[in-house]
Motif scaffolding. Structure first.
Motif, mmCIF file in Angstrom:
data_model
loop_
_atom_site.group_PDB
_atom_site.id
_atom_site.type_symbol
_atom_site.label_atom_id
_atom_site.label_comp_id
_atom_site.label_asym_id
_atom_site.label_seq_id
_atom_site.Cartn_x
_atom_site.Cartn_y
_atom_site.Cartn_z
ATOM 1 N N GLU A 163 -51.675 17.169 -53.605
ATOM 2 C CA GLU A 163 -51.070 16.385 -52.405
ATOM 3 C C GLU A 163 -50.360 17.116 -51.103
ATOM 4 O O GLU A 163 -50.803 16.590 -50.021
ATOM 5 C CB GLU A 163 -50.162 15.167 -52.861
ATOM 6 C CG GLU A 163 -50.800 14.183 -53.953
ATOM 7 C CD GLU A 163 -49.935 13.205 -54.479
ATOM 8 O OE1 GLU A 163 -48.725 12.968 -53.933
ATOM 9 O OE2 GLU A 163 -50.316 12.811 -55.519
ATOM 10 N N LYS A 193 -53.239 8.283 -64.546
ATOM 11 C CA LYS A 193 -51.651 7.776 -64.272
ATOM 12 C C LYS A 193 -50.869 8.876 -64.371
ATOM 13 O O LYS A 193 -49.738 9.157 -64.936
ATOM 14 C CB LYS A 193 -51.162 6.927 -65.661
ATOM 15 C CG LYS A 193 -52.072 5.789 -65.708
ATOM 16 C CD LYS A 193 -51.339 4.796 -65.001
ATOM 17 C CE LYS A 193 -52.051 3.255 -64.926
ATOM 18 N NZ LYS A 193 -53.312 3.141 -64.495
ATOM 19 N N ASN A 194 -51.531 10.118 -63.697
ATOM 20 C CA ASN A 194 -50.760 11.460 -63.409
ATOM 21 C C ASN A 194 -50.416 11.403 -62.112
ATOM 22 O O ASN A 194 -51.300 10.865 -61.168
ATOM 23 C CB ASN A 194 -51.440 12.358 -64.030
ATOM 24 C CG ASN A 194 -50.989 12.748 -65.438
ATOM 25 O OD1 ASN A 194 -49.825 13.303 -65.725
ATOM 26 N ND2 ASN A 194 -51.920 12.439 -66.254
ATOM 27 N N ASP A 195 -49.637 12.399 -61.552
ATOM 28 C CA ASP A 195 -49.932 12.775 -59.970
ATOM 29 C C ASP A 195 -50.060 14.172 -59.983
ATOM 30 O O ASP A 195 -49.846 15.005 -60.945
ATOM 31 C CB ASP A 195 -48.515 12.322 -59.219
ATOM 32 C CG ASP A 195 -47.401 12.599 -59.658
ATOM 33 O OD1 ASP A 195 -47.277 13.597 -60.388
ATOM 34 O OD2 ASP A 195 -46.220 11.685 -59.483
ATOM 35 N N PHE A 196 -50.549 14.670 -58.848
ATOM 36 C CA PHE A 196 -50.920 16.045 -58.833
ATOM 37 C C PHE A 196 -50.151 16.633 -57.402
ATOM 38 O O PHE A 196 -50.820 16.562 -56.698
ATOM 39 C CB PHE A 196 -52.324 16.368 -58.573
ATOM 40 C CG PHE A 196 -52.861 17.697 -59.157
ATOM 41 C CD1 PHE A 196 -52.082 18.772 -59.079
ATOM 42 C CD2 PHE A 196 -54.187 17.512 -59.859
ATOM 43 C CE1 PHE A 196 -52.554 20.049 -59.323
ATOM 44 C CE2 PHE A 196 -54.405 19.133 -60.461
ATOM 45 C CZ PHE A 196 -53.705 20.062 -59.923
ATOM 46 N N LYS A 197 -48.985 16.644 -57.338
ATOM 47 C CA LYS A 197 -48.060 16.831 -56.103
ATOM 48 C C LYS A 197 -48.506 18.124 -55.446
ATOM 49 O O LYS A 197 -48.536 18.059 -54.150
ATOM 50 C CB LYS A 197 -46.723 16.914 -56.696
ATOM 51 C CG LYS A 197 -46.118 15.433 -57.014
ATOM 52 C CD LYS A 197 -45.455 14.739 -55.726
ATOM 53 C CE LYS A 197 -44.867 13.304 -56.326
ATOM 54 N NZ LYS A 197 -45.623 12.239 -56.022
ATOM 55 N N ILE A 202 -57.132 14.720 -56.658
ATOM 56 C CA ILE A 202 -55.815 14.051 -56.724
ATOM 57 C C ILE A 202 -56.249 12.340 -57.241
ATOM 58 O O ILE A 202 -55.234 11.847 -57.825
ATOM 59 C CB ILE A 202 -55.433 13.893 -55.167
ATOM 60 C CG1 ILE A 202 -54.797 14.997 -54.691
ATOM 61 C CG2 ILE A 202 -54.364 12.765 -55.035
ATOM 62 C CD1 ILE A 202 -54.385 15.044 -53.068
ATOM 63 N N GLN A 203 -57.016 11.921 -56.824
ATOM 64 C CA GLN A 203 -57.488 10.578 -57.121
ATOM 65 C C GLN A 203 -57.703 10.428 -58.700
ATOM 66 O O GLN A 203 -57.389 9.566 -59.440
ATOM 67 C CB GLN A 203 -58.718 10.155 -56.512
ATOM 68 C CG GLN A 203 -58.381 9.610 -55.160
ATOM 69 C CD GLN A 203 -57.294 8.448 -55.012
ATOM 70 O OE1 GLN A 203 -57.070 7.889 -55.896
ATOM 71 N NE2 GLN A 203 -56.603 8.398 -53.854
ATOM 72 N N ALA A 240 -56.481 12.278 -60.767
ATOM 73 C CA ALA A 240 -55.075 12.480 -61.637
ATOM 74 C C ALA A 240 -54.415 11.151 -61.610
ATOM 75 O O ALA A 240 -54.012 10.542 -62.688
ATOM 76 C CB ALA A 240 -54.280 13.328 -60.864
ATOM 77 N N ARG A 241 -54.624 10.351 -60.482
ATOM 78 C CA ARG A 241 -53.897 9.052 -60.221
ATOM 79 C C ARG A 241 -54.677 7.949 -61.418
ATOM 80 O O ARG A 241 -54.000 7.203 -62.000
ATOM 81 C CB ARG A 241 -54.017 8.396 -58.834
ATOM 82 C CG ARG A 241 -53.081 9.134 -58.236
ATOM 83 C CD ARG A 241 -53.107 8.720 -56.652
ATOM 84 N NE ARG A 241 -52.315 9.468 -55.787
ATOM 85 C CZ ARG A 241 -52.378 9.769 -54.553
ATOM 86 N NH1 ARG A 241 -53.568 8.929 -53.966
ATOM 87 N NH2 ARG A 241 -51.687 10.427 -53.555
#
Ligand code: NAD
Length: 432
Positions: free
Chosen positions: A283, A276-280, A269-270, A272-273
């Motif tokens: 999450e 500058k992406n998210d991994f919903k 998750i981190q 991805a962040r």
């Protein structure tokens, strides 16, 4: 081949004794002096089926030695594996301090070409970081490859000897990856050779995907409970689809734990962040997993009423069967939650009592599953050890004050529990 392994934990020790078993000369190094003293005597600091036998045999044959420093083992050595921990930092990033300390130690002691293979689970580009760290201290030639570990605790020796896959990532010199592949060639599983970043990603991708499957089936189980469907049969039906697969990770329960899935999900998750992406999906998977443990406590409370002074038998503390590992185990949250509500816990686990005692001194530890049930107001099943599947449930019912079972792992069939006269609450299946 002459090999050094840095870190003699679940991964390093298994890698060490198995490579020795294959005929290599292995030096296993760990900063934990107590661990090294035990290992020198042939005592395994961890429970892992088959490990102590391999340890003793290879010590006797002189194919493995243990030490607290790499210094005196570098002459003529060909390959160094890094197998140290990568625990999560507060924000979920993997903490690389142990990996980088190992890299520094290697850099300070290198004096000829060697291959450094990283087995620790690390964020993408750590291979480069390891290279830069070593290069600060050693100006000669060396290669860094990524060789992610896929063993499963509880069957780690078997997983090493019969791997589903061997993945090796390299940067620049493919020969280094091929040399590592040659080490495993005898096992008969062809290596997948990729670039460093891809190899590092395969490890996170695999664990996160499996974790997401567990959270998917648990979310579905919660709906089944309300809708009157049976999650076991739903999963059975799903597995019949070849695209999903017979071995799909679809066992509903109280969620995943252990030292890998929770931290690897957090770390991806981190990662991805960071890009500058998210991994919903991940999450949410993480949230579902946390809630699943709390829901279980809530259910016990709702069924039993005030827990103050109630005696609860707990079967299983390890995060899964055939290991003594309790890192981030569901048992930790559930036992602590029940203690906070005033319950008295009488727990039994075949091998993880010593580890659990260190974190939960208020628990009463029992010498058998049956002892734990003496006058119990409820039985809570947390780990699906085989011996629980085969327990004499008539005796269990006779021992208990109140024959009610909360089964967090769905180990019994509903008709059997009905026949035996238990009140039986499991996950995603109708109550008996
Ligand atoms: P562990 O905590 O059991 O073992 C790590 C060992 O490294 C410890 O004994 C520690 O004392 C030692 N250590 C730390 N710094 C050191 C240093 N500078 N020099 C020498 N020794 C040092 O951890 P583990 O479960 O074996 O996991 C190791 C890595 O492998 C982690 O990145 C983990 O994510 C990954 N992994 C673990 C598993 C698993 O099932 N346990 C499976 C696949 C991958």
């Amino acid at each position: 081949m002459k090999i050094i392994i840095i870190g003699a934990g679940y991964v390093g020790l298994v890698q060490g004794v198995c490579l020795a078993e294959l005929g290599n000369q292995v030096r296993c190094v760990d900063i934990d002096k107590e661990k090294i003293e035990k290992l020198k005597k042939g005592i395994s600091p961890i429970y892992e089926p088959g490990i102590e036998e391999l340890l003793k045999r290879n010590l006797k044959l002189g194919r493995i030695v243990f030490d607290t420093a790499i210094k005196s083992h570098m002459a003529g050595n060909e390959m160094i594996f890094i197998a140290v921990g990568t625990p999560p930092e507060e924000d979920g990033h993997a903490d690389l301090k142990y990996v980088l300390a190992a890299a520094e130690e290697i850099g300070k002691n290198l004096s000829h070409y060697q291959i450094i293979a990283n087995k620790s689970t690390v964020p993408i580009k750590t291979g480069q970081l390891v290279r830069e760290t070593i290069a600060k201290f050693y100006k000669g030639d060396f290669d860094v490859v990524s060789n992610p570990e896929f063993l499963k605790e509880g069957s780690a020796v078997d997983d090493f000897m019969h791997p589903d896959r061997v993945v090796i990532g390299y940067a620049g010199n493919k020969e280094a990856a091929e040399k590592v592949a040659a080490l495993y060639a005898v096992l008969g599983t062809p290596a997948l050779i990729t670039d460093l970043e891809t190899a590092e990603m395969i490890k996170y991708a695999s664990n996160s995907y499996l974790a997401a499957q567990i959270s998917f089936i648990n979310s579905l189980a919660n709906i089944c409970e309300k809708a009157g469907a049976n999650i076991e049969d739903v999963a059975r039906g799903m597995r019949m689809d070849e695209r999903i697969g017979k071995k799909a990770f679809l066992g509903a329960g109280i969620g995943y734990g252990g030292s890998c899935f929770p931290k690897d999900v957090k770390s991806l998750i981190q990662i991805a962040r960071d890009y500058k992406n998210d991994f919903k999906i991940l999450e949410e998977s993480e949230k579902v997993n946390k809630i699943q443990r709390l829901k279980f406590i809530e259910r016990i409370k709702n069924k039993l009423g005030n827990l103050k002074g109630k005696k609860i038998a707990v079967w299983g503390l390890a995060f899964k069967p055939r290991t003594d590992d309790i890192r981030d185990a569901p048992s930790v949250t559930i036992v602590e939650g029940l203690l906070d509500l005033g319950a008295k816990i009488f727990a039994y686990d075949p091998v993880s009592e010593n580890n659990f005692r260190k974190i939960a001194p208020d628990v009463n530890f029992c010498s058998s599953s049956l002892d734990a049930c003496e006058e119990a107001d409820a039985l809570v099943i947390i780990t699906e050890w085989s011996e629980f599947r085969q327990a004499d449930l008539e005796k269990v019912r006779e021992k208990m004050r109140n024959p009610i079972i909360f089964d967090g792992r769905n180990i019994y069939s509903l008709p059997r529990m009905k026949e035996l006269g238990f009140k039986y609450i499991s996950i995603g299946r109708p109550e008996v």
